[in-house]
Motif scaffolding. Structure first.
Motif, PDB file in Angstrom:
ATOM      1  N   THR A   4      30.604   4.763  22.765  1.00 55.37           N
ATOM      2  CA  THR A   4      30.664   6.217  22.914  1.00 55.37           C
ATOM      3  C   THR A   4      32.052   6.601  23.389  1.00 55.37           C
ATOM      4  O   THR A   4      32.533   6.093  24.405  1.00 55.37           O
ATOM      5  N   ASP A   8      32.860  12.465  24.119  1.00 58.92           N
ATOM      6  CA  ASP A   8      31.460  12.763  23.816  1.00 58.92           C
ATOM      7  C   ASP A   8      30.515  12.417  24.963  1.00 58.92           C
ATOM      8  O   ASP A   8      29.311  12.687  24.878  1.00 58.92           O
ATOM      9  N   ASN A  11      28.101  15.041  27.273  1.00 57.19           N
ATOM     10  CA  ASN A  11      26.960  15.725  26.655  1.00 57.19           C
ATOM     11  C   ASN A  11      25.730  15.553  27.549  1.00 57.19           C
ATOM     12  O   ASN A  11      25.261  14.435  27.759  1.00 57.19           O
ATOM     13  N   SER A  43      40.695  10.102  23.972  1.00 57.03           N
ATOM     14  CA  SER A  43      39.981  11.112  23.196  1.00 57.03           C
ATOM     15  C   SER A  43      39.931  12.466  23.898  1.00 57.03           C
ATOM     16  O   SER A  43      39.629  13.482  23.282  1.00 57.03           O
TER      17      SER A  43
END
Length: 462
Positions: A4, A8, A11, A43
């Protein structure tokens, strides 16, 4: 288990599940009972806190987990009880991919100047600052393609190696395979380029515009987006020797159409960045430029003022302001003049038009007065000119006269003139230096900080 990305991980739907994360260690702190590691995988600007319960891990297990090391962790994602983060990972397993010796790794947890980081350009993307800049740069590049593709423009690849000098400035990097220690000469002592790879003198392009016009007069509307090169010995915060340019060219566009497109284009790109890079923009605003977000919204929310160069010069002359560079009709405006019009007089972005032909390029359409051309420059707060463009001269005889006046070699221009001989049409275009746009959106003050590996005089590292 599938990895992951940290972008992200925040979440809420996956809180309470097992996750697999990988990245580089920003910091490590703690005591003999618990250790906290801030992990980042590039990221997002946000770090992910990894919690190591030291009843399950030994000091030896974590000895190599230092700033800069790369690790792989599996564990449970839970709501964080501490300040500074909403979630954290309670580690079950640890794998160290690569160590980073604290004595030699240059990006330890402390403040680094931007000047120092330029010397470490191969590592500086790992910092929060340059991670944010490069993510914004990538997003803006996507927005540019998306804008033009949605409007029916075709992406045209123009040559990087060329025999023509679009700008007429002569500041071009020569391309040759001739032996520099034993150059072949002609009878009159000049370099014999017939022996060179292309059989003629060639250089790296300063612009794709002229070739772009060929595409526009066939496909209707095109854009180029690629690297360009200027061999100017300019050591300033605004100049690079290698930079990227966006250059749309449109058949059947007159100057008003060109201005409409330029305004729509920059507003779209800035809005797209605000919508998709807000965490990165807020980070840069917090650490470098508190007015960044308000300045970006200032451009998006205001209609651009349009006025002629002559009107602009009159405003500057009557301002009572003592400028470093005196201004009068016929002078090329400097950044201080452009910023005065935007930031103090109008308090809006400005598009200046109808410049004196003597200070503009040969290909710009001449007005009926014989003194000015249908040029347009888009002026922004803080940086001045961000876009330069014009309606192009469509009349063969007028263009030929201008080429002759400026002593531009006809051997380099015959193909360009053919577009005026065979089905000429009104057409326009503009150029935007990509790094100027990234500079504006990030709030940085030095253009060397918005391109991964800057090329400047005496600097071609990495």
């Amino acid at each position: 288990m599938k990895r992951t990305k940290i972008v992200d991980i925040f979440n809420p739907a996956i809180v309470g599940t097992e996750v697999d994360v990988k990245g580089w260690v920003r910091t490590r702190r703690g005591n003999k009972y618990v250790q906290f590691v801030a992990l980042n995988d590039g990221s997002t600007v946000k770090n992910l806190q990894i919690v190591f319960d030291m009843s399950r891990f030994s000091d030896d297990d974590l000895r190599a987990v230092t700033t800069g090391a790369s690790i792989h962790v599996e564990g449970r994602l839970v709501e964080s009880q501490g300040k500074g983060q909403t979630v954290e990972v309670q580690a079950d397993t640890l794998e160290v991919y690569g160590t980073a010796d604290p004595e030699s790794y240059p990006l330890q947890k402390k403040g680094h100047t931007l000047e120092f980081l330029r010397e470490k350009a191969h590592l500086r993307p790992r910092t929060n600052t340059f991670g944010a800049i490069l993510r914004i740069r990538s997003t803006l590049a996507y927005a540019i393609h998306r804008f033009f593709q949605e409007r029916g423009f075709f992406y045209l690849n123009t040559p990087l190696i060329t025999a023509s000098d679009c700008e007429g400035a002569g500041a071009m990097f020569q391309v040759t395979t001739l032996p520099l220690d034993k150059l072949p000469k002609t009878e009159d002592g000049r370099v014999d380029y017939s022996k060179d790879f292309f059989g003629k003198s060639t250089a790296l392009t300063v612009s794709g515009q002229l070739e772009g016009e060929l595409g526009a007069t066939a496909l209707g509307a095109i854009y180029t987006f690629g690297p360009t090169f200027r061999a100017e010995n300019s050591n300033t915060p605004r100049h690079l020797s290698e930079f990227w340019m966006i250059e749309p060219e449109m058949a059947f566009y007159e100057i008003e159409d060109n201005m409409d497109l330029a305004e729509e284009f920059v507003k779209y790109c800035i809005s797209y960045a605000l919508d998709n890079c807000r965490d990165d923009i807020d980070f840069l605003a917090e650490h470098f430029d508190p007015e960044l977000v308000s300045r970006l919204k200032f451009v998006v929310d205001n209609e651009f003022v349009r006025l002629t160069y002559t009107e602009g010069v009159k405003i500057l002359e009557e301002s009572g302001r003592k400028f470093e560079f005196p201004v009068h009709w016929g002078t090329d405006l400097q950044s201080e003049h452009e910023r005065y019009l935007v930031e103090e007089h109008f308090r809006k972005p400005v598009i200046l038009t109808d410049y004196p032909k003597e200070i503009k390029a040969f290909y710009m359409k001449q007005n009926e007065d014989g003194r000015t051309v249908r040029a347009m420059d888009v002026l922004f707060p803080k940086i001045g000119e961000i876009i330069g463009g014009s309606e192009r001269e469509a009349d063969y005889d007028k263009l030929m006269t201008r080429i002759t006046e400026l002593d531009i070699p006809m051997k380099d221009m015959w193909w360009y003139l053919d577009t005026r001989r065979f089905g000429t049409v009104p057409h326009s275009g503009f150029g935007l230096g990509f790094e100027r746009l990234v500079l504006f959106v990030t709030g940085m003050t030095n253009i060397r900080d918005v391109i991964p590996f800057p090329r400047t005089p005496n600097n071609a590292e990495f």
